[in-house]
Design an enzyme around this catalytic site. Structure first.
Site, PDB file in Angstrom:
ATOM      1  N   THR A  29      -3.902   0.230   5.222  1.00  0.00           N
ATOM      2  CA  THR A  29      -4.283  -1.087   5.736  1.00  0.00           C
ATOM      3  C   THR A  29      -4.645  -1.050   7.214  1.00  0.00           C
ATOM      4  OG1 THR A  29      -2.899  -2.178   4.111  1.00  0.00           O
ATOM      5  CG2 THR A  29      -3.378  -3.430   6.089  1.00  0.00           C
ATOM      6  N   ASP A  67      -6.422   4.272   0.094  1.00  0.00           N
ATOM      7  CA  ASP A  67      -5.304   3.357  -0.030  1.00  0.00           C
ATOM      8  C   ASP A  67      -4.154   4.296  -0.416  1.00  0.00           C
ATOM      9  OD1 ASP A  67      -4.730   0.141  -1.087  1.00  0.00           O
ATOM     10  OD2 ASP A  67      -3.289   1.727  -1.534  1.00  0.00           O
ATOM     11  N   SER A  68      -3.015   4.207   0.261  1.00  0.00           N
ATOM     12  CA  SER A  68      -2.004   5.264   0.085  1.00  0.00           C
ATOM     13  C   SER A  68      -1.420   5.295  -1.318  1.00  0.00           C
ATOM     14  CB  SER A  68      -0.898   5.121   1.122  1.00  0.00           C
ATOM     15  OG  SER A  68      -0.036   4.069   0.798  1.00  0.00           O
ATOM     16  N   SER A  69      -1.674   4.276  -2.118  1.00  0.00           N
ATOM     17  CA  SER A  69      -1.179   4.343  -3.490  1.00  0.00           C
ATOM     18  C   SER A  69      -1.869   5.472  -4.257  1.00  0.00           C
ATOM     19  CB  SER A  69      -1.379   2.998  -4.198  1.00  0.00           C
ATOM     20  OG  SER A  69      -2.690   2.531  -3.994  1.00  0.00           O
ATOM     21  N   THR A 102       1.096   1.979   3.898  1.00  0.00           N
ATOM     22  CA  THR A 102       2.549   1.834   3.838  1.00  0.00           C
ATOM     23  C   THR A 102       3.100   2.020   2.423  1.00  0.00           C
ATOM     24  OG1 THR A 102       2.329  -0.552   3.546  1.00  0.00           O
ATOM     25  CG2 THR A 102       2.635   0.238   5.791  1.00  0.00           C
ATOM     26  N   ASP A 103       2.249   1.838   1.403  1.00  0.00           N
ATOM     27  CA  ASP A 103       2.780   1.835   0.040  1.00  0.00           C
ATOM     28  C   ASP A 103       3.533   3.120  -0.308  1.00  0.00           C
ATOM     29  OD1 ASP A 103       1.838  -0.665  -0.384  1.00  0.00           O
ATOM     30  OD2 ASP A 103       0.088  -0.088  -1.564  1.00  0.00           O
TER      31      ASP A 103
HETATM   32  N1  ASN Z   1      -2.128  -0.689   0.077  1.00  0.00           N
HETATM   33  C1  ASN Z   1      -1.940  -0.324   1.446  1.00  0.00           C
HETATM   34  C2  ASN Z   1      -1.750   1.181   1.501  1.00  0.00           C
HETATM   35  O1  ASN Z   1      -0.668   1.651   1.270  1.00  0.00           O
HETATM   36  C3  ASN Z   1      -0.768  -1.076   2.025  1.00  0.00           C
HETATM   37  C4  ASN Z   1      -0.607  -0.946   3.518  1.00  0.00           C
HETATM   38  O2  ASN Z   1      -0.990   0.018   4.119  1.00  0.00           O
HETATM   39  N2  ASN Z   1       0.039  -1.914   4.155  1.00  0.00           N
HETATM   40  O3  ASN Z   1      -2.682   1.897   1.729  1.00  0.00           O
END
Ligand code: ASN
Length: 539
Positions: free
Chosen positions: A39, A115-117, A147-148
């Site tokens: 993000t 996207d880290s997912s 953050t995921d």
């Molecule tokens: N979906 C985002 C990620 O992990 C969430 C974030 O970074 N806040 O890439």
């Protein structure tokens, strides 16, 4: 004696080194920022938020916190191991910090921003390789990440980066940098500051003014700025408006006198994580344990490590059979805080079935540690099970940890202690050095007025054993003093022609800093053999 090291007549300072930094000179620390996505760099699109490129120019350059407005040469960066892998990146510099330093940095942006997912072990390898290739060129690293899955990546890297001697700080944000009100700016600024000013040679997660040990952190909120917690270990540092308070007693350091290296290819595809729930069928657990190729399982159990004992203990039987087949099963609690322990009969039964007690590890740490240990050469179920139960990177609490107590109950002032240790090093008094460090372990990395740490002093001191002792405690070989562009202990040892000191420092992972190389080449004609051992490439 400490004064001798700042004294221009000291034999330790060569002709070109005689000028300690002038009054107007502000030292620079070099940081590589690695952008993986998340993000923090995202922008709105018709399909929702998506990662966007050019973070340095788009987000950092326009902000005075990140840019002193002066033009700077590009920084050398290693992109890959191929013949054309070396390149240059546009660099910026921050204004002078409260610690009297400026941070010079470049942003290495990956080809595909995620996207880290979607990250997996390939992504972890990519980050570990980037750090490894650029280890000698930078003083620290900041990794920008979604953050995921951030807690997983922090844990994975903490194991993959072996004998890490420099700070690696991961961060991200809940709101993109490009939004007017965001948490990205503060998280990034704090991470840069920590990486550049504090010798915390660990993989850390910096978020919402708090620095966590990476393998202790877990994501606790999908939306709040306060997104992470470290339920079983206090933060390594808290960043306030006026100061950064580091809990130095918690910081771990490499103590094995080996150079930094990485272990890529975590065996993440052959491990799994299963959360026990009331009424879970033994067959269901068996189906997971019979997954083709499975080598390890993290079992998230109730409370202090308990699993259902109904179905005539069928569940325990299924688990015990899997352990017999060589699958390493690790017990961690579903609770946010506390540890598994054989307090109740069901937990004890799991232990008897050969399940490893994972202490107070998070699931993220247990899973990535399992994948790491299984990826090591010669890993056997027995060796992996044994190491799962002990702390290898501070990921679990071992209750037998030594706590240093002060013999007289009184601590002398830091300056008096530094002077005392400088005398002890100069006179080769190992016993005295040990006594002083037992009173205050932080002394090992504390610089004197000219920036020399005890390792700098020991690098040119009469006792190799003192140097060995400091290194085995985890004292940093990477800190730079205030001479020239900032000298490392290795530079001083080579410059003094001390081959055994040079070899020992190299064994502990020391290298000449990129900014020392030109001066080192000027000096090399005096003792080419010693400089060669110090790692200097000579024409
Ligand atoms: N979906 C985002 C990620 O992990 C969430 C974030 O970074 N806040 O890439």
């Amino acid at each position: 004696m400490a004064a001798a090291y700042g004294d221009p007549s000291s034999p330790l300072m060569s002709a070109t080194d005689r000028t300690p930094l002038g009054l107007g000179h502000v030292p620079e620390t070099r940081i590589l920022v690695i952008m993986t996505g998340g993000t923090i760099c995202m922008q709105k699109s018709p399909d929702g938020l998506v990662p966007a490129r050019n973070f340095l120019d788009r987000c950092m350059a326009p902000r005075p916190e990140f840019n002193d407005g002066e033009p700077h040469d590009p920084l050398e960066v290693v992109f890959d191991d191929g013949p054309d892998g070396l390149g240059k990146l546009h660099s910026l510099r921050t204004p002078t910090s409260v610690y009297g330093k400026r941070i010079r940095y470049a942003v290495l942006e990956y080809e595909t921003l995620l996207d880290s997912s979607s990250i997996d072990s390939k992504g972890w390898d990519q980050i570990a390789q980037t750090i490894s290739r650029n280890y000698k060129l930078f003083d620290g690293f900041v990794v920008l990440h979604g953050t995921d899955s951030l807690a997983y990546t922090c844990s994975a890297l903490s194991f993959m980066l072996q004998n890490l001697g420099k700070p690696v700080i991961l961060t991200g944000s809940q709101v993109p940098f490009s939004e007017r009100k965001n948490d990205a700016l503060d998280n990034l600024l704090d991470s840069l500051d920590i990486a550049a000013h504090f010798m915390i040679p660990e993989v850390c997660l910096c978020f919402n003014s708090t620095l966590f040990r990476g393998n202790r952190a877990t994501k606790v909120s999908a939306s709040a700025f306060d997104a992470f917690a470290s339920p079983n270990l206090p933060p390594l540092a808290r960043i306030t408006a006026v100061d950064t308070e580091v809990a130095w007693n918690l910081v771990t350091r490499p103590t094995s006198l080996q150079a930094f290296n990485i272990q890529p290819d975590l065996d993440i595809h052959h491990v799994a994580c299963l959360r026990i729930f009331p009424g879970i069928k033994p067959k269901m657990v068996e189906a997971v344990l019979r997954t083709e190729g499975l080598r390890g399982l993290v079992l998230e159990t109730f409370g202090a490590g308990n699993a259902p004992s109904g179905h005539d203990n069928k569940l325990i039987q299924v688990i015990s059979d899997a352990v017999q087949r060589g699958i390493v099963i690790v017990n961690v609690t579903q609770c946010l805080t506390g540890s598994v322990s054989p307090l109740y009969a069901p937990g004890m039964a799991l232990g008897r079935a050969g399940v490893v007690a994972g202490g107070d590890m998070t699931s993220e740490a247990a899973l990535t540690k399992l994948a790491y240990l299984l990826s090591l050469p010669q890993a056997s179920p027995e060796s992996v099970a044994k190491r799962m139960a002990i702390s290898i990177r501070g990921e679990l609490t071992e209750h037998s940890e030594t706590v240093f107590s002060h013999p007289t109950g009184e601590l002398s002032s830091p300056v008096a202690q530094l002077t005392a240790i400088a005398y002890a090093i100069a006179s080769g008094d190992l016993q005295k050095v040990q006594d002083l460090l037992r009173q205050d372990t932080q002394l090992m990395n504390r610089p004197d007025y000219s920036g020399n740490t005890p390792v700098h002093l020991a690098a040119t001191g009469p006792s190799l054993e003192i140097l060995r002792y400091l290194l085995s405690l985890g004292a940093s070989v990477h800190l730079r003093n205030h001479t020239g562009s900032g000298r490392t202990p290795l530079f001083l040892a080579a410059n003094a022609g001390l081959l055994p000191h040079v070899l020992l420092l190299r064994q502990a992972g020391a290298h000449l800093h990129a900014e020392e190389l030109d001066t080192a080449r000027l000096h090399a004609s005096q003792r080419p053999d010693v400089w060669a051992q110090a790692g200097l490439d000579m024409p």
